[in-house]
Design a protein around this motif. Structure first.
Motif, short mmCIF file in Angstrom:
data_model
loop_
_atom_site.label_atom_id
_atom_site.label_comp_id
_atom_site.label_asym_id
_atom_site.label_seq_id
_atom_site.Cartn_x
_atom_site.Cartn_y
_atom_site.Cartn_z
N ALA A 19 12.63 -8.80 -8.72
CA ALA A 19 12.82 -8.99 -7.28
C ALA A 19 13.32 -10.40 -6.97
O ALA A 19 14.17 -10.59 -6.09
N ALA A 20 12.83 -11.38 -7.71
CA ALA A 20 13.24 -12.77 -7.47
C ALA A 20 14.74 -12.95 -7.71
O ALA A 20 15.41 -13.67 -6.96
N VAL A 21 15.27 -12.32 -8.74
CA VAL A 21 16.69 -12.47 -9.04
C VAL A 21 17.54 -11.63 -8.08
O VAL A 21 18.62 -12.06 -7.65
N LEU A 22 17.06 -10.46 -7.72
CA LEU A 22 17.77 -9.68 -6.70
C LEU A 22 17.90 -10.47 -5.40
O LEU A 22 18.96 -10.51 -4.77
N ASN A 23 16.81 -11.13 -5.01
CA ASN A 23 16.84 -11.94 -3.79
C ASN A 23 17.73 -13.17 -3.94
O ASN A 23 18.34 -13.62 -2.96
N GLU A 24 17.82 -13.72 -5.13
CA GLU A 24 18.67 -14.88 -5.36
C GLU A 24 20.13 -14.56 -5.05
O GLU A 24 20.90 -15.43 -4.60
N PHE A 25 20.51 -13.30 -5.25
CA PHE A 25 21.89 -12.90 -4.99
C PHE A 25 22.04 -12.18 -3.65
O PHE A 25 23.12 -11.68 -3.33
N GLY A 26 20.96 -12.14 -2.87
CA GLY A 26 21.02 -11.52 -1.56
C GLY A 26 21.30 -10.04 -1.60
O GLY A 26 21.91 -9.48 -0.68
N LEU A 27 20.83 -9.38 -2.66
CA LEU A 27 21.10 -7.96 -2.84
C LEU A 27 20.06 -7.10 -2.11
O LEU A 27 18.87 -7.43 -2.08
N ASP A 28 20.51 -6.01 -1.57
CA ASP A 28 19.65 -5.10 -0.82
C ASP A 28 18.96 -4.16 -1.80
O ASP A 28 19.62 -3.49 -2.61
N PHE A 29 17.62 -4.13 -1.74
CA PHE A 29 16.89 -3.24 -2.64
C PHE A 29 15.59 -2.79 -1.98
O PHE A 29 15.11 -3.41 -1.03
N GLU A 30 15.05 -1.71 -2.48
CA GLU A 30 13.75 -1.23 -2.03
C GLU A 30 12.87 -1.01 -3.25
O GLU A 30 13.35 -0.62 -4.32
N ILE A 31 11.59 -1.31 -3.08
CA ILE A 31 10.63 -1.05 -4.16
C ILE A 31 10.11 0.37 -3.99
O ILE A 31 9.56 0.72 -2.94
N VAL A 32 10.30 1.17 -5.02
CA VAL A 32 9.80 2.54 -5.05
C VAL A 32 8.48 2.51 -5.80
O VAL A 32 8.45 2.22 -7.00
N PRO A 33 7.35 2.76 -5.12
CA PRO A 33 6.04 2.60 -5.77
C PRO A 33 5.85 3.50 -6.98
O PRO A 33 6.17 4.70 -6.95
N VAL A 34 5.34 2.90 -8.06
CA VAL A 34 4.94 3.63 -9.26
C VAL A 34 3.53 3.13 -9.57
O VAL A 34 3.36 2.02 -10.08
N ASP A 35 2.53 3.92 -9.25
CA ASP A 35 1.14 3.49 -9.36
C ASP A 35 0.61 3.72 -10.77
O ASP A 35 0.37 4.86 -11.18
N LEU A 36 0.44 2.64 -11.51
CA LEU A 36 -0.05 2.74 -12.89
C LEU A 36 -1.46 3.30 -12.93
O LEU A 36 -1.84 3.95 -13.92
#
Length: 220
Positions: A19-36
């Protein structure tokens, strides 16, 4: 362009690393929950994304990737024109410190963070022997970092510019600073402390931190 899908748990340091690198490039993303906790990572739907059943996995259009460090290199390479050059080549320091993070820093810090931060959140108690063992290992590793960062020209791990070598440390360094070992391991090393304060002040990282569901106070 549809947002990328980052599959995992928002608290997972490996998910946060991406997520940190996605945000560094200003990229649009969503977290899809995967509950361990419910075994969702072993469900056929998720295994179709990552046959090893580990988080995170990233969907970027038709591309599906897993392994957080590989995902980050892919992002930094494909979207280089949209942000900082995190993978300058050739760079001996970059390649070296990418490996140092995965082979020396991570094996020591990961179990320490689990014992001091994650385990108490799950209702368990830290194992003092395990904490002491990995704290001692991490101290030796960070002594090497301190000496490296103290050298002229090494504001960052790969030299004078922020790179993927620094970015890949963000999630676990952040988690470490939320534990009772932060003073001994980070604050006591002035160059490590200065490096951490520098990289953690980046706007992209601040945006990432805002989405991490941590408890309000550090665990003892």
């Amino acid at each position: 362009m549809a947002p990328m899908k980052l599959h995992g748990m928002a608290l997972s340091p490996n998910v946060v690393r991406v997520a940190a690198v996605l945000n560094e490039f200003g990229l649009d993303f969503e977290i899809v929950p995967v509950d361990l906790r419910t075994g969702a990572h072993k469900h056929p739907d998720f295994l179709a994304l990552n046959p090893f059943g580990q988080i995170p996995a990233l969907q970027d259009g038709d591309e599906v990737l897993y392994e957080s460090r590989a995902i980050n290199r892919y992002i930094a390479t494909k979207y280089r024109s949209q942000g900082p050059d995190l993978v300058p080549t050739p760079s001996a320091k970059l390649e070296t410190w990418l490996e140092v993070e995965s082979h020396h820093f991570y094996p020591a810090v990961s179990p320490l963070v689990f014992q001091l931060l994650i385990k108490p959140m799950l209702g368990g108690a830290p194992d003092a022997a395990v904490v002491d063992k990995h704290a001692a290992e991490l101290a030796k590793v960070l002594d090497v970092y301190e000496a490296h960062l103290a050298k002229e020209g090494n504001r960052y791990l790969a030299g004078g510019a922020y790179t993927l070598a620094d970015a890949n440390h963000l999630s676990y360094m952040f988690m470490l600073t939320k534990t009772s070992k932060a003073e001994d391991l980070v604050a006591s090393r002035p160059h490590v402390k200065a490096w951490w304060e520098d990289i953690s002040a980046r706007p992209a990282w601040k945006k990432t931190v805002a989405a991490i569901p941590l408890p309000p106070s550090p665990s003892a």
